[in-house]
Design a protein around this motif. Sequence first.
Motif, PDB file in Angstrom:
ATOM      1  N   SER A 131       0.835  -1.202   0.000  1.00 35.36           N
ATOM      2  CA  SER A 131       0.000   0.000   0.000  1.00 35.36           C
ATOM      3  C   SER A 131       0.870   1.251   0.000  1.00 35.36           C
ATOM      4  CB  SER A 131      -0.910   0.003   1.228  1.00 35.36           C
ATOM      5  OG  SER A 131      -0.147   0.152   2.414  1.00 35.36           O
ATOM      6  N   ARG A 132       0.349   2.307  -0.586  1.00 32.05           N
ATOM      7  CA  ARG A 132       1.085   3.570  -0.658  1.00 32.05           C
ATOM      8  C   ARG A 132       1.415   4.095   0.733  1.00 32.05           C
ATOM      9  NH1 ARG A 132       4.609   5.481  -3.456  1.00 32.05           N
ATOM     10  NH2 ARG A 132       3.484   4.557  -5.209  1.00 32.05           N
ATOM     11  N   ALA A 139       4.261   9.229  -5.812  1.00 31.26           N
ATOM     12  CA  ALA A 139       3.484   8.208  -6.512  1.00 31.26           C
ATOM     13  C   ALA A 139       4.091   7.852  -7.867  1.00 31.26           C
ATOM     14  CB  ALA A 139       2.045   8.682  -6.688  1.00 31.26           C
ATOM     15  N   ALA A 294       7.650  -0.828  -3.275  1.00 36.37           N
ATOM     16  CA  ALA A 294       7.023  -0.485  -4.543  1.00 36.37           C
ATOM     17  C   ALA A 294       7.534  -1.455  -5.602  1.00 36.37           C
ATOM     18  CB  ALA A 294       7.362   0.952  -4.917  1.00 36.37           C
TER      19      ALA A 294
END
Length: 702
Positions: A131-132, A139, A294
Amino acid sequence: MASQFGLLLRQWRQRAGLSQEALAHRAAVGTRTVRGLETGERTDPRMGTVRALADALELTGAERVELFSAAGRDEPPVLEPARFDPLLETVETLKVAIEARWRREEEQRQVHDPVPLPVRWEAAPAALTDSRTNIGGEAALDGRLDQVVEVYRRVGSRRLVVLGRAGSGKTVLTTRFVLDLLGAHNPADPVPVIFGLGAWHPGRAGLRDWLAEQLTHDHPFLAAPGPGGGTLAAALVDSQRVLPVLDGFDEIAAGLHRAALNALNTTTLPLLLTSRVDEYRDAVEGTDVLTSAAAVVLADLTCDDLADYLPRTTRKTGPAGNVWKPVLDEVRCGGPLAQVLTTPLMVALARRIYSDTPDHDPAALLGLHEPDEIERHLLSSFIPAVYGSDTDRVRPWLGHLADHVTRLGMHDVAWWRFGTSSTVTGLAVGVVVGFADLVLEAVLIGGLITRGVLFAVMIGLVTGLLFGLAHRFAVRRTPLEPVRTRLRLRGRADRRVWSRGLLGVAFGGAVGAAYGLVRALAYWLATPGVVMTAGVLVDVVVFGLVFGLGAGLVFAVVAALEAPLDVRSAGSPDGLREANRRAVLGLVGMMVPVFAVFVIGATGIVASGLTALRFEVLWSPTTAFALGLVGGIGGGLAYVLSLTAWGQWVVFARVWLPLTGKLPWRLPAFLDDAYRRGVLRRAGAVYQFRHARLQEHLARSR
C-alpha cells in the motif's frame, strides 16, 4: 496527504526499525504527534519537537538540515559533534572496489557501444506492490535507465522490486543503478552491492548472515574482525552501510520462493530486488507482497528503439542502405521478428551475430517464421559468431560447463565446484601418495627395492580408499570452499576445530593401522621364507595410535589456524584461487614438520614402554624421522587433494576433466577468453554465463 516532513519522518523511522510508539517514547513526545506528522494531519511541528525527533532517530548533520528544512524552519539544527566512524575506511575501500568492478563489466558487455539500449519501466499492478501508506514517497515511478536512482529515491521505504521477463534488461538496470548511486558521491548513501539470489537458501541462512557471507566471498578483506565482534562484513550489513541489490529472485531453487519472500519480510533493510514476473507473482499469491516495497515492470523495446539503435551498430550496407533496414521494415509490419526483438538480450545477440561479425547478413532472420525458431537461431548462432572456426572445439567445453552448473541448480561457474566425486578424489590421492612414497623411499634408502615398490602400491591403494571416504564424509557435512587463512590462532577451539580433529584421529588411525599392516605384508611378500608373527599386531596398534593422534593434532591445528586473510586482490576468480593456493600450501608446509616431530616423540615414548615390557624393539631417531617425513608428506598431499577447495580444483579442473575431454587443459585461460568474448561475465570471484537463457540453451544442446 503526507507532507515532505511526514515522508522523511516515516522513511527514517522505518530505517531505524522503530514503530510510531517506540519513536514517540524515545523522543518523549506523544504517539498521536508522530502519527499526525507522518499522515499530514499536523503540518506545523514545534522546533523542540523536530529536534527531539532528530535526536531520537540519530540523524546525521545533513539529514538534520533536511528535516528542519522540510519543517519550514530557518533556524539551523544543533549539529552533533563529529564522531569517529570505525567503518569509514572499510566503506570507502568497498566503494572503490565495487565501482571499478561494475564499470569494467559494463564496458565488457558493450553497454555504451555505441549507446545503451533504452530500458524503460512503469508501475507494476497494484496486486504486486504494498500500500502507498506503507511505502511512502512520491506516486510517480515511471522512468528510464538514466533515472533509476532518481526513481528509487522517490520510494520512501527505499524498497523497490524490478520485474521483467527473461532478457528484459534487469541486469543492465542493476549495474547502472550501482554505478549511478556510487557516482552521486553522497556520503550518507550506503554502498550498493549486487548479490545473486540464486545462491541463497532461506532455510539454511538468514538474509543478513547470508549477505555477510557473500561479501566475504567477493571481498575477502571484509572477513577481518569488525567493531564490537563479528566481521567487517557483518558490521556493514547490520549498520545498513550496504544496500543489497538482490538480483534474480526467480533463480532461487524451485519451491523456495515463498520461503524467501517470507524471510525478506522479516527484515526492514532497504533493498532493490529483481525477478521475472511469474515467479514473483506466484510467491506473492502464496504469501504476501514484499513489505513496504514499490514495484515496477520493465517495458518492451519499441520499433523506434530498434530503428535508433541497430543501424548505429554497424556501417555495413546492402541494396537498400544499412543492412538492418529490411529487418526493421519487417519489424514495423509486426509478425514474429517484432515479437522476438523486444528484449535487450535478443537485440544484443542479433547485434553480436550480424553487426559485429563479417559476412553475416541480418536478412537471414527474414526466412524464419516462428518466434521460438528465431530465438533458437539467435542463441545457437551466438557461439559460432564469437568463436568462428574454433566453434566445434569449444562448444563441448561450454556445454559441459552449462550442464554442470545447471545440475548444481545454480548459475555460478565457481572454480572450487568443478567436481565432488569421492571415487575420483580417492584415485587421485592414491596415485599421488603412492608415487610420493616411492620417491621418498628411493631417496632415503638410496634406490628402489621390491619391498619399497610393493609398499608404495599398497599404501597408495589404502590411502586413496580412506581419504576418498574422508572426502565423502567432509563434503556431506559442509561443501568445500576457498580457505582464506593466515597463521594466527583463534581465541578458543570452536566446533570446526573439534570436528576436524576427530576426523584426523579417525582417518589418521585407520591410515596408521593400514601402514603397519601393509609394511609387514610388503616385507613378507618381498622376502621369501619370512613368517608373519604376532609382532605385526603390535605394529598395527602402535602405528594406528601414533598416526591417529598425530593426524588429529595436525587437523585440529590447521582448523584453528584458519583466520581471515586481508587479500584485496581476491575479488576475481584468479585472485581468490591464488590466495587459496598460497594459504593451503602454507598450511601443508606447517603440517609436515609438526607431524614428523610428533611421530619422533610419540614413537620414542612407545618404544621405551615396549622395551620396558620386554618386547624386542628396533627404534632410532633417524628411523622415526623418516617415518614421520613419509607420513607427513603423504598425509599432507592427501589432505590437500581431498579436503581443500584448491586441491579439488587441481584434481578435477586441471587433471580429471581435461583428461576425459570435458574441459581444456588450459582452463583458466579458456574461462578468461570466454569472458573477454562476452560468453561469460564475472560476478566477483565466480563466472556466470552471459544470460541464463544462453546457459539453458548450451546445457540442452550438449
